[in-house]
Design a protein around this motif. Structure first.
Motif, PDB file in Angstrom:
ATOM      1  N   GLY A  40       1.435 123.772  34.545  1.00  0.00           N
ATOM      2  CA  GLY A  40       0.671 123.856  32.800  1.00  0.00           C
ATOM      3  C   GLY A  40       2.338 122.438  32.282  1.00  0.00           C
ATOM      4  O   GLY A  40       2.008 123.178  31.211  1.00  0.00           O
ATOM      5  N   LYS A  43       0.664 117.875  32.486  1.00  0.00           N
ATOM      6  CA  LYS A  43       0.124 116.408  32.648  1.00  0.00           C
ATOM      7  C   LYS A  43      -1.401 116.119  32.574  1.00  0.00           C
ATOM      8  O   LYS A  43      -1.763 115.368  32.527  1.00  0.00           O
ATOM      9  CB  LYS A  43       0.283 116.524  34.563  1.00  0.00           C
ATOM     10  N   THR A  45      -3.088 117.506  31.149  1.00  0.00           N
ATOM     11  CA  THR A  45      -3.311 117.078  29.504  1.00  0.00           C
ATOM     12  C   THR A  45      -3.400 116.042  29.136  1.00  0.00           C
ATOM     13  O   THR A  45      -4.153 114.560  28.200  1.00  0.00           O
ATOM     14  CB  THR A  45      -2.935 118.174  28.336  1.00  0.00           C
ATOM     15  N   HIS A 203       1.616 116.704  43.355  1.00  0.00           N
ATOM     16  CA  HIS A 203       2.640 117.878  43.531  1.00  0.00           C
ATOM     17  C   HIS A 203       3.322 117.928  44.923  1.00  0.00           C
ATOM     18  O   HIS A 203       4.159 118.787  45.524  1.00  0.00           O
ATOM     19  CB  HIS A 203       2.145 119.878  43.666  1.00  0.00           C
ATOM     20  N   ASN A 400      -9.860 127.580  30.745  1.00  0.00           N
ATOM     21  CA  ASN A 400      -7.761 126.993  30.457  1.00  0.00           C
ATOM     22  C   ASN A 400      -6.783 126.489  30.809  1.00  0.00           C
ATOM     23  O   ASN A 400      -6.135 126.495  30.082  1.00  0.00           O
ATOM     24  CB  ASN A 400      -8.466 127.171  28.627  1.00  0.00           C
ATOM     25  N   SER A 402      -4.037 125.613  33.260  1.00  0.00           N
ATOM     26  CA  SER A 402      -3.797 124.189  34.287  1.00  0.00           C
ATOM     27  C   SER A 402      -3.975 125.177  36.071  1.00  0.00           C
ATOM     28  O   SER A 402      -4.494 125.927  35.909  1.00  0.00           O
ATOM     29  CB  SER A 402      -1.973 124.028  34.453  1.00  0.00           C
ATOM     30  N   GLY A 404      -2.536 124.708  39.119  1.00  0.00           N
ATOM     31  CA  GLY A 404      -1.501 125.995  39.729  1.00  0.00           C
ATOM     32  C   GLY A 404      -1.849 127.184  39.254  1.00  0.00           C
ATOM     33  O   GLY A 404      -1.780 127.805  39.802  1.00  0.00           O
TER      34      GLY A 404
END
Ligand SMILES: Nc1ncnc2c1ncn2[C@@H]1O[C@H](COP(=O)(O)OP(=O)(O)OP(=O)(O)O)[C@@H](O)[C@H]1O
Ligand SMILES: [Mg+2]
Length: 497
Positions: A40, A43, A45, A203, A400, A402, A404
């Motif tokens: 969140g 990245k 985006t 990640h 909407n 993220s 993760g």
């Protein structure tokens, strides 16, 4: 070194969310540049702003020193900027070749008539395939018939038909096997030698340190730092990402007394997929399932939980013969499955966090035909807090969130069902280090409460860090079992390969 792409003062908000807040990044020609941050952080985006999927509210973007605007993905392509999406953007009913040249087919004029120049397409595609070292994919394969790794290669090949100079990878390895990861990294090195500049999101810390030259850290949508990868330590990088030092072991193993068998599986067979798999899970135990992707681990879980039909097996659940008629039947008996495929058996993405969390337990929190909203809200708030799901509120649409955070909602949904036996399939896929630690802590607490867990994972450190015992599955058969005291990566991998 010269700068190829530069962004500065980038702002982007969604209703209730400030996704990018004065963000900046500079990409040098020919480098591999990691973009790191928690789930969140912003990245994806940022990458979508670069490639014209989203329009920034404000900010500047420069390509080779020239100010540019990218209004839509095709704009980005024509400027030589391409993104390799995790969920591929290819047309699944079309062929490899059609996808590669979609929208910019070379044309051949015969008199007044223009035709697609197939010979030119094939010549260029052949050159690109040779350069990338692609084998085993043919130009007229339909996308739908290709695996994840192959689709990704086609995406890269497609980017090269535009002579892309900037390539963006957003968690490209999340769904790849170890071998596929190696081959992707070889491709990335070739691209680097050709002078392609790359932004790389992952990640997995070890990947960042293996292949990237520099790293930019983003936190809560804001720029934190850019540094040479060789000059930072993992500890430091994580501290920049989460804004504090993280101390202690990532994996935490509970010291629980392992009890009686709760799930005994004998002779699990599904023609063509699984052959004669036996295993026993005991109370409070964490049983790891190791193996390569496609080995049959997910299918085993799906059979046991009533999600797959037409198999034979002798299954005992809490000492009594059991065969799940469907998934609801499994849940009612305390058997809960967290799917590796968030969308298939996991989340209904157009629905809210709250609706997703309580979907499978509505009948448990209803009085007559009425849902007990107070209880429902309490449950949802508890799990959102326990798992630190980053969403403005519980009515936020899952789509909407993220990546993760979607994974955290999936886990919360499984926990809401109050499992006695929990089967976790790739539970930390796409989850940042901080959240991983939280998930491991929850797994530990569950085993302390006597809940038994099967953990299917492709991440060997996670399997060895968390399990009491590991079962190794290969090509639909069980090929071995290793006790915690005998754990070593070589041993388990050796059996799986
Ligand atoms: N279309 C959208 N509508 C509303 N909010 C969105 C939308 N897309 C992203 N967001 C929000 O913007 C924030 C940044 O999300 P983004 O997907 O960029 O994170 P990320 O850094 O890629 O995380 P992850 O590592 O989990 O993939 C999140 O709070 C997310 O919920
Ligand atoms: Mg993302």
């Amino acid at each position: 070194m010269s700068t190829i792409l530069k962004l500065e003062h980038i702002y982007k908000s969604f209703p209730g969310v400030k996704a990018l807040d004065d963000m900046q990044i500079e990409l040098e020609r020919g480098e591999i540049h990691a973009v790191c941050g928690e789930n969140g952080a912003g990245k994806s985006t940022l990458m979508k702003v670069i490639t014209g999927v989203y329009k920034a509210d404000s900010g500047n973007m420069y390509l080779n020193g020239e100010k540019i605007t990218v209004n839509e993905p095709n704009d980005a392509y024509s400027k030589g900027i391409a993104i390799i999406f995790q969920e591929t953007s290819l047309f699944k009913d079309l062929t490899v070749l059609e996808n590669m040249f979609m929208g910019h087919e070379p044309v051949k004029k015969i008199g007044p008539i223009s035709n697609i120049d197939y010979a030119a397409e094939e010549a260029k595609a052949t050159e690109i395939f040779n350069f990338l070292g692609i084998s085993g994919i043919s130009f007229d394969d339909k996308i739908d018939n290709l695996g994840v790794a192959a689709k990704q290669m086609v995406e890269i090949a497609k980017a090269l038909t535009y002579d892309a100079e900037v390539l963006i990878f957003d968690e490209p390895t999340a769904a790849l096997t170890e071998k596929e990861v190696r081959s992707l990294f070889e491709t990335i090195q070739r691209l680097k030698e050709r002078g392609v500049s790359m932004l790389y999101i992952s990640h997995r810390m070890e990947e960042i340190f293996e292949i990237t030259d520099r790293v930019t850290v983003i936190r809560d949508g804001s720029f934190i730092k850019t540094a040479k990868t060789s000059e930072v330590t993992e500890q430091q990088l994580i501290a920049w990402m989460v804004g504090r030092e993280m101390v202690g072991e990532l994996y935490c193993k509970a010291d629980v007394e392992i009890g009686e068998p709760v799930l005994e599986v004998k002779g699990l067979t599904k023609p063509g997929l699984l052959e004669n798999i036996d295993f026993t899970l005991r109370r409070g135990e964490i049983l790891g399932f190791a193996g390569l992707a496609g080995a049959g681990r997910t299918e085993s879980a799906e059979c046991i939980c009533g999600l797959m039909k037409r198999y034979t097996a002798d299954i005992k659940l809490f000492g009594k013969p059991f065969k799940a008629k469907n998934y609801r039947h499994a849940i009612d008996n305390g058997l809960v499955y967290l799917s590796e495929d968030r969308k298939k058996y996991g989340l209904v993405v157009p629905m809210s966090v709250k609706e997703n969390l309580t979907m499978s337990i509505l009948y448990q929190i209803s009085k007559g035909t009425f849902i007990d909203f107070k209880t429902e809200n309490q449950i949802v708030e508890k799990y959102m807090k326990d798992l630190s799901v980053k969403a403005p509120d519980k009515d936020f649409v899952v789509e909407n969130l993220s990546g993760g955070n979607q994974q955290k909602v999936l886990l919360a949904k499984a926990l809401c069902a109050k499992p006695k036996i929990l089967i976790l399939d790739e539970p930390t896929r796409g989850v940042d280090v901080g959240a991983k630690a939280e998930i491991y802590k929850i797994i530990k607490q569950l085993s302390e409460q006597g809940i038994s867990i099967i953990m299917i994972s492709s991440e060997m450190p996670e399997l060895l860090g968390m399990s009491d015992r590991v079962v190794v599955i290969k090509e639909g058969r069980k090929v071995g079992e290793v006790e915690r005291k005998d754990f070593s990566q070589e041993k388990v991998l050796g059996m799986a390969l």
